[in-house]
Design an enzyme around this catalytic site. Structure first.
Site, PDB file in Angstrom:
ATOM      1  N   HIS A 271       3.144   6.825  -6.878  1.00  0.00           N
ATOM      2  CA  HIS A 271       2.328   7.858  -7.362  1.00  0.00           C
ATOM      3  C   HIS A 271       3.523   9.293  -7.252  1.00  0.00           C
ATOM      4  O   HIS A 271       3.284  10.109  -8.148  1.00  0.00           O
ATOM      5  CB  HIS A 271       1.155   8.116  -6.227  1.00  0.00           C
ATOM      6  CG  HIS A 271       0.231   9.060  -7.026  1.00  0.00           C
ATOM      7  ND1 HIS A 271      -0.793   9.397  -5.832  1.00  0.00           N
ATOM      8  CD2 HIS A 271       0.130   9.687  -8.009  1.00  0.00           C
ATOM      9  CE1 HIS A 271      -1.460  10.116  -6.702  1.00  0.00           C
ATOM     10  NE2 HIS A 271      -1.091  10.469  -7.902  1.00  0.00           N
TER      11      HIS A 271
ATOM     12  N   HIS B  36       0.690  -1.181   0.051  1.00  0.00           N
ATOM     13  CA  HIS B  36       0.104  -0.064   0.196  1.00  0.00           C
ATOM     14  C   HIS B  36       0.865   1.111   0.185  1.00  0.00           C
ATOM     15  O   HIS B  36       0.718   2.154  -0.949  1.00  0.00           O
ATOM     16  CB  HIS B  36      -0.902   0.077   1.261  1.00  0.00           C
ATOM     17  CG  HIS B  36      -1.500   1.171   1.427  1.00  0.00           C
ATOM     18  ND1 HIS B  36      -3.129   1.283   1.154  1.00  0.00           N
ATOM     19  CD2 HIS B  36      -1.481   2.495   1.791  1.00  0.00           C
ATOM     20  CE1 HIS B  36      -3.643   2.512   1.428  1.00  0.00           C
ATOM     21  NE2 HIS B  36      -2.540   3.121   1.921  1.00  0.00           N
ATOM     22  N   GLU B  37       1.978   1.441   0.889  1.00  0.00           N
ATOM     23  CA  GLU B  37       2.701   2.583   1.021  1.00  0.00           C
ATOM     24  C   GLU B  37       3.424   2.473  -0.214  1.00  0.00           C
ATOM     25  O   GLU B  37       3.882   3.817  -0.605  1.00  0.00           O
ATOM     26  CB  GLU B  37       3.526   2.450   2.343  1.00  0.00           C
ATOM     27  CG  GLU B  37       2.602   2.520   3.610  1.00  0.00           C
ATOM     28  CD  GLU B  37       1.666   3.617   3.712  1.00  0.00           C
ATOM     29  OE1 GLU B  37       1.864   4.809   3.001  1.00  0.00           O
ATOM     30  OE2 GLU B  37       0.756   3.687   4.313  1.00  0.00           O
TER      31      GLU B  37
ATOM     32  N   HIS C 165       1.855   4.460  -2.941  1.00  0.00           N
ATOM     33  CA  HIS C 165       1.951   5.816  -2.724  1.00  0.00           C
ATOM     34  C   HIS C 165       3.332   6.250  -3.281  1.00  0.00           C
ATOM     35  O   HIS C 165       3.383   7.501  -3.810  1.00  0.00           O
ATOM     36  CB  HIS C 165       1.807   6.269  -1.295  1.00  0.00           C
ATOM     37  CG  HIS C 165       0.381   6.494  -0.618  1.00  0.00           C
ATOM     38  ND1 HIS C 165      -0.700   7.120  -1.253  1.00  0.00           N
ATOM     39  CD2 HIS C 165      -0.109   5.731   0.336  1.00  0.00           C
ATOM     40  CE1 HIS C 165      -1.751   7.110  -0.537  1.00  0.00           C
ATOM     41  NE2 HIS C 165      -1.362   6.157   0.425  1.00  0.00           N
TER      42      HIS C 165
END
Length: 684
Positions: free
Chosen positions: A477, A470-471, A474
């Site tokens: 991104h 998940h991180e 980020h």
């Protein structure tokens, strides 16, 4: 006194690989002088723009603003690094002193009438002055942000708003430092071998190490999620589980120096006044107006659509747990401190699957390599570890990210829990990508894993592995940003969209390609057996009632609390009454009780916006179905290129809803979310 002429906080980021902060030289004492100098420089730059005698143009106003304040952004970025990862007494003092100053300085810029008049003039002429699409988008975003933050108010209103924002900044700092105070100052002590019943060896070793660090005998379970949740899952001692949950749930609500209840009450009063000043019915209305949701009603409607099937599933889960407890001779009703413990037992009985069976295949280093490999397959990225970069702590690893030999950015990974580091996991941008200055991004992922014994690999749970991916989503991104202007780059998107890349990247963890290559046994090197993979697949929605209900309850209470337009009841009273109205299952407590709800009360990023995660997950589930249905599955090159070009690289150069439509070919719908969580039949 610190010489600002040689202040490492302000030093240029030089050296190989695009440069880096001078971490080895930075001390807490450097931040105060650096921030003062950076604010002075930035103020002069803004005044020059605001008072330029030439007519306002994009170049001499908005682009000039994008070029201004680089020292300021560098200094505040580094302060954020240290206050979240190395927050000792010196940094706590820096944070307390700086918070109201920074808030006041931000309002000084936002409320500069001459500057706003120039921004408004550029905005009014944006469609007729030959601007590119990205420049027009910047004009929209900056203008709307200034208006949202009170630029059009009269002088008296601006003065009061500035007072509110400065006071809130202090309260946010106090709130977050109080949580850290309770996490560091409290722990569950285990005195005898009997207290260790049910605990896995790695947790016992970590507890022994925590005791040694405190100069104590026996074992200590730290009051952090990374320690307390596994204890609650495996401890056979019901009395100790109850004590542990009381510690964890009571952070910020202990009545002592770290109690947050009075802080919450003042924050809410000030937010009510702030929203009214800005012309909104409530703080929730003000926040939602700047997000994809647009209204709190739209956000609440989504939450309540999912609430009923989530609770129905949770009731089923509790019934299964009660059967297991009865079979073991316990006729006591399931309590909140029993949920994780009996949930794990049900999973073992129902799916022949336990965390302890999975963990030997989940080595932290291997999973990190798996994240890198997937990013290479999807986006042609390569990761090379660097050993010549300064770091703020020996735990930190640094990697250069390249594509076809050209640098894309630099990625820092801070693995482990330690004193002064906030709990949980998060991503930071030390430096945002921008073509205007020709700089590549510097991204950080931060975790709180428990170190292994010397010579042993760090083994993590499946939940922690999901969080790791998940991180990193980020992080991608930020790394893959391709914007001209820093205000539009990277993760500078609305909050109910920013979780899309992170939640989507979680979907790569259970793919056969990742599991076969990187989920290998830490002793034998053998890949996870297909039988175990199949069990994981069958159990993918196990516990979904609990996880969704505990999250949704927090999101609903957050919205309801901020919909209040007058004085609110105290946090304890509101929490109790709101959960009764909602019909919260008695066996589940809030994931984040209000006194330690850092998302909401340590700043405004997620305030009245904790719903952002499930709003974004409606986008995520829809996007994931696109990959699942594509010819190449989750490694479909054409779809990955579509995702890169329309979501990951565009930042805020494109409105969030339009970015999703370009990727998916239509607006998102809720049905994929319900299918992904296994709620479709329950909702029928």
């Amino acid at each position: 006194m610190t010489d600002t002429l040689d202040n490492p906080v302000l030093a240029p980021w030089t050296g190989p690989h695009g440069g880096a902060p001078a971490f080895g030289r930075i001390k807490a004492s450097h931040f105060g002088p650096a921030l003062d100098e950076a604010m002075t420089s930035y103020r002069a730059q803004i005044e020059a723009i605001a008072n330029d005698p030439a007519p306002a143009t994009f170049a001499n106003t908005l682009e000039a603003m994008e070029r201004a304040g680089r020292d300021y952004r560098q200094a505040t970025s580094l302060m954020g690094v240290f206050t979240t990862t190395m927050n000792d007494a010196g940094m706590k003092a820096v944070e307390r002193d700086a918070a109201p100053k920074l808030a006041g300085f931000g309002d000084e810029i936002l409320h500069n009438r001459a500057l706003f008049d120039r921004i408004a003039a550029v905005h009014a002429a944006r469609a007729s002055s030959g601007l590119t699409a990205e420049q027009q988008r910047l004009a929209d975003v900056v203008y709307e942000d200034f208006v949202r933050q009170g630029a059009a108010l009269n002088p008296a209103q601006k003065h009061r708003l500035a007072e509110i924002n400065q006071r809130l900044a202090t309260l946010y700092t106090d709130f977050s430092q109080n949580i850290l105070g309770d996490e560091e100052g409290q722990a569950l002590t285990l005195d005898s071998e009997a207290d260790l019943a049910g605990l896995p060896d790695d947790l016992i070793e970590a507890a022994a190490s925590a005791a040694r660090e405190r100069g104590m005998k026996g074992w200590v379970i730290a009051n952090t999620r990374s320690s307390m949740e596994p204890f609650m899952t495996f401890s056979a001692r019901r009395d100790l589980r109850e004590k542990g949950l009381a510690l964890w749930a009571g952070r910020g609500d202990c009545g002592g120096q770290y109690d947050n209840n009075a802080i919450i009450a003042e924050i809410l009063r000030l937010r009510v006044e702030k929203a009214a000043l800005l012309g909104h019915d409530s703080f929730a209305h003000w926040i939602a107006a700047g997000q994809m949701a647009k209204t709190p009603d739209a956000a609440m409607d989504l939450l309540r659509q999912v609430w009923k099937p989530a609770v129905a599933r949770a009731v089923e889960e509790v019934a299964e747990m009660q059967e297991v407890a009865a079979a073991e001779g316990s006729n006591e009703p399931i309590e909140p401190w029993d949920y994780r413990y009996y949930s794990e037992k049900v999973r073992q009985a129902k799916y022949d699957l336990s965390n302890e069976a999975i963990k030997p295949y989940l080595q932290l280093d291997k999973l990190r390599d798996g994240m890198f490999w997937a990013a290479g397959e999807l986006f042609d990225l390569a990761f090379t570890q660097l050993h010549d970069m300064p770091v703020y702590h020996p735990d930190v690893e640094v990697y250069e990210v390249t594509r076809d030999g050209a640098r894309v950015g630099v990625w820092y990974f801070d693995f482990f829990a330690r004193a002064g580091k906030r709990s949980g996991a998060w991503m930071s941008e030390y430096r945002t990508q921008e073509k205007l200055a020709g700089v590549t991004p510097i991204i950080s992922n931060n975790s709180n894993f428990i170190p292994a014994a010397p010579g042993e690999p760090v083994l993590i749970s499946w939940t922690d592995a999901v969080t790791l991916f998940h991180e990193f989503g980020h992080g991608l991104h930020g790394l893959l940003s391709n914007a001209t202007y820093p205000s539009l780059a990277g993760t500078s998107v609305v909050r109910d969209f920013v979780e899309l890349p992170s939640q989507l990247y979680e979907r790569w963890l259970p793919t056969p390609q990742i599991l076969a290559r990187f989920a290998v046994h830490y002793r034998t090197g053998e890949p996870m057996p297909q039988a175990l993979v199949d069990k994981l697949k069958r159990a993918e929605n196990f516990g979904q009632g609990f996880h969704t209900a505990e999250y949704l309850a927090c999101a609903i209470l957050d919205l309801e609390y901020h919909l209040l337009a007058d004085k609110a009841p105290d946090a304890r009273t509101f929490e109790k009454e709101a959960l009764e109205r909602l019909g919260m299952p008695r066996e589940i407590i809030l994931r984040h009780r209000l006194p330690h709800f850092a998302h909401v009360f340590s700043g405004e990023s997620y305030a009245s916006g904790y719903y952002n995660y499930i709003w974004a997950d409606t986008l995520t589930a829809d996007a994931a179905e696109a990959f699942a249905e594509s010819p190449g599955g989750f490694f479909d090159k054409a779809l990955a290129k579509n995702l890169l070009e329309n979501v990951l690289s565009v930042g805020n150069t494109v409105e969030a809803g339009e970015a999703f439509r370009r990727f998916r070919g239509r607006d998102h719908t809720i049905e994929p979310l319900m299918r992904a969580r296994g709620f479709a039949e329950a909702d029928a």
